[in-house]
Design a protein around this motif. Sequence first.
Motif, short mmCIF file in Angstrom:
data_model
loop_
_atom_site.label_atom_id
_atom_site.label_comp_id
_atom_site.label_asym_id
_atom_site.label_seq_id
_atom_site.Cartn_x
_atom_site.Cartn_y
_atom_site.Cartn_z
N SER A 34 0.83 -1.20 0.00
CA SER A 34 0.00 0.00 0.00
C SER A 34 0.86 1.26 0.00
CB SER A 34 -0.95 0.00 1.19
OG SER A 34 -0.23 0.12 2.39
N ILE A 35 2.01 1.21 0.63
CA ILE A 35 2.92 2.36 0.65
C ILE A 35 3.69 2.47 -0.66
CG2 ILE A 35 4.95 3.37 1.79
CD1 ILE A 35 2.51 3.48 3.55
N LEU A 36 4.31 1.38 -1.07
CA LEU A 36 5.21 1.43 -2.23
C LEU A 36 4.49 1.57 -3.56
CD1 LEU A 36 7.93 -1.15 -1.19
CD2 LEU A 36 8.07 1.34 -1.18
N ARG B 140 4.62 1.36 -13.75
CA ARG B 140 4.00 0.27 -14.51
C ARG B 140 3.73 -0.89 -13.57
NH1 ARG B 140 9.02 -2.53 -17.59
NH2 ARG B 140 10.53 -2.11 -15.98
N LYS B 141 2.96 -1.85 -14.05
CA LYS B 141 2.68 -3.02 -13.23
C LYS B 141 3.94 -3.84 -13.12
CE LYS B 141 -2.20 -3.51 -14.05
NZ LYS B 141 -3.26 -4.35 -14.50
N PRO C 250 -2.68 -4.65 -5.83
CA PRO C 250 -2.87 -6.10 -5.74
C PRO C 250 -1.69 -6.90 -6.29
CG PRO C 250 -4.85 -5.06 -6.61
CD PRO C 250 -3.80 -4.01 -6.55
N CYS C 251 -1.10 -6.41 -7.39
CA CYS C 251 0.04 -7.13 -7.98
C CYS C 251 1.25 -7.10 -7.06
CB CYS C 251 0.40 -6.50 -9.32
SG CYS C 251 -0.92 -6.49 -10.53
N LEU C 252 1.53 -5.93 -6.50
CA LEU C 252 2.67 -5.81 -5.61
C LEU C 252 2.47 -6.63 -4.34
CD1 LEU C 252 5.40 -4.40 -5.64
CD2 LEU C 252 4.35 -2.47 -4.48
N THR C 253 1.24 -6.67 -3.84
CA THR C 253 0.93 -7.49 -2.67
C THR C 253 1.17 -8.97 -2.98
OG1 THR C 253 -0.75 -5.92 -1.99
CG2 THR C 253 -0.85 -8.08 -0.99
N PHE C 254 0.72 -9.41 -4.15
CA PHE C 254 0.92 -10.80 -4.55
C PHE C 254 2.40 -11.15 -4.59
CE2 PHE C 254 1.89 -13.74 -8.02
CZ PHE C 254 1.26 -14.87 -7.56
N ILE D 113 -5.04 -13.41 -1.25
CA ILE D 113 -4.85 -12.00 -0.90
C ILE D 113 -4.92 -11.13 -2.15
CG2 ILE D 113 -3.18 -10.34 0.01
CD1 ILE D 113 -4.61 -11.97 2.13
N PHE D 114 -4.37 -11.60 -3.26
CA PHE D 114 -4.42 -10.85 -4.52
C PHE D 114 -5.86 -10.58 -4.93
CE2 PHE D 114 -5.05 -11.09 -9.13
CZ PHE D 114 -4.39 -9.94 -9.52
N PHE D 115 -6.69 -11.63 -4.96
CA PHE D 115 -8.07 -11.45 -5.40
C PHE D 115 -8.88 -10.63 -4.39
CE2 PHE D 115 -7.05 -15.26 -8.01
CZ PHE D 115 -7.23 -14.64 -9.24
N THR D 116 -8.57 -10.74 -3.12
CA THR D 116 -9.26 -9.94 -2.11
C THR D 116 -8.92 -8.46 -2.26
OG1 THR D 116 -9.21 -11.82 -0.59
CG2 THR D 116 -9.65 -9.64 0.35
N VAL D 117 -7.64 -8.15 -2.42
CA VAL D 117 -7.23 -6.75 -2.56
C VAL D 117 -7.75 -6.18 -3.89
CG1 VAL D 117 -5.21 -5.23 -2.79
CG2 VAL D 117 -5.24 -7.00 -1.06
N LYS D 118 -7.74 -7.00 -4.94
CA LYS D 118 -8.27 -6.54 -6.22
C LYS D 118 -9.76 -6.25 -6.11
CE LYS D 118 -8.62 -7.69 -11.01
NZ LYS D 118 -7.80 -7.91 -12.12
#
Length: 92
Positions: free
Chosen positions: A22-24, A37-38, A44-48, A78-83
């Motif tokens: 969330s910070i970065l 860029r992704k 969500p991607c960075l969390t994954f 976690i990815f799908f939840t954050v997304k």
Amino acid sequence: MDAITILIGFVLILASSLYWSSILSLRLPEISRFFDRKPFSCRPCLTFHFTWFLSFLFALAAWSIEIFVVGLVAAFIIFFTVKYIDNKKVVK
């Protein structure tokens, strides 16, 4: 390893992944255009990526493939939840 140690490890992995992503995801694109860029600008991607990498390190330290597999499954959840949460935000 006992179950309490594994549970505490996964809680720390998930908490640190959610916090740092969330910070970065907001700060890295401000540093350089390379990070605009992704997966760097996508929370969500960075969390994954943080979650699977930290669970890989935890599994390597514990010398257990099962911990890595559970961490990988947790990373997808976690990815799908954050997304889902990010898609529900109202943008003004």
